[in-house]
Design an enzyme around this catalytic site. Sequence first.
Site, short mmCIF file in Angstrom:
data_model
loop_
_atom_site.label_atom_id
_atom_site.label_comp_id
_atom_site.label_asym_id
_atom_site.label_seq_id
_atom_site.Cartn_x
_atom_site.Cartn_y
_atom_site.Cartn_z
N HIS A 1 -55.09 -29.49 10.62
CA HIS A 1 -53.94 -29.44 9.37
C HIS A 1 -54.50 -30.22 8.59
CE1 HIS A 1 -49.58 -30.40 8.50
NE2 HIS A 1 -49.94 -29.55 7.60
N ASP B 1 -47.00 -33.29 7.55
CA ASP B 1 -46.05 -32.60 7.63
C ASP B 1 -44.51 -33.01 7.58
OD1 ASP B 1 -47.22 -29.72 6.02
OD2 ASP B 1 -47.12 -29.14 8.71
N HIS C 1 -40.38 -28.19 4.41
CA HIS C 1 -40.77 -29.06 4.38
C HIS C 1 -41.54 -29.86 3.11
CE1 HIS C 1 -43.83 -26.12 5.39
NE2 HIS C 1 -45.37 -27.41 5.66
N HIS D 1 -45.84 -30.82 2.18
CA HIS D 1 -46.92 -30.95 2.79
C HIS D 1 -47.71 -32.21 2.27
CE1 HIS D 1 -51.07 -29.61 4.90
NE2 HIS D 1 -51.65 -29.88 3.26
ZN ZN Z 1 -48.14 -28.69 6.57
#
Ligand code: ZN
Length: 242
Positions: free
Chosen positions: A81, A85, A164, A166
């Site tokens: 990832h 987030d 959310h 990112h």
């Molecule tokens: Zn993310």
Amino acid sequence: MSARRVLMPPLALTAALTGAAVAHYAAPLPLSAVAPPAAQFGLPFAGAPGPDTWMLGQGYGNTTGAYRQRRSTYGNLQGIHAGLDFSAPCGTPVRAIGDGVIAEVDGPHGSPPHNVVVNHAGNLASLYGHLRVRSPLRVGQRVTRGQVIGESGDSQGTCVSAPHLHLELRDRAHQRFFNPLPYIRADWNSLALAGSFGRGYEYDLTRPRRWQTPDDQPAALRGGPLLNEYRQPWPPAAGGAR
Ligand SMILES: [Zn+2]
């Protein structure tokens, strides 16, 4: 840190250093040309974190969620990832983490439905993804740290399922992805205590202490080999599938 040992052909290196042909999918900038982390940036939200404002949702790196999608969603990012987030209600104002210039509005860097990229000093770029609506800012416009550049949204487009932000920190050529934690001045220890999803990191039981904390995570190189193709993963892949 295998991602940091990348040999580059001399021509590509020259192009990267001179800025010639440094498009979005150009050669990665040499690490020596990218500013090292020095807590030089701020958080993308104003005000205090909390259940009604914003919280850290998923860390950067070798998360269990990224591991499960290492060959699909994250297959081109070495299986990790590549951003942070932040859980936040749709419409929360998103702020530039540092002074810079708007490089992209809804550019080709994913994280739909809308995104913004800001170029910063030191050949760094920040990406703000899953924004609710298109940012009113224009490419080339200067922004200052803390300036609102958009509003947070939802990767699913519902404002209920997964609202959310990112946030990614990249080299300006968009080939290298860095853990934002040491670049952003914040009380990460406290922020890491409360989160709503994906807090865990995938274990490699042959090296169970590797990449298990928010600040010990590998950089990633676009298109590089998977960093987490584990023989003894924990938790195991769903269905035991490979
Ligand atoms: Zn993310």
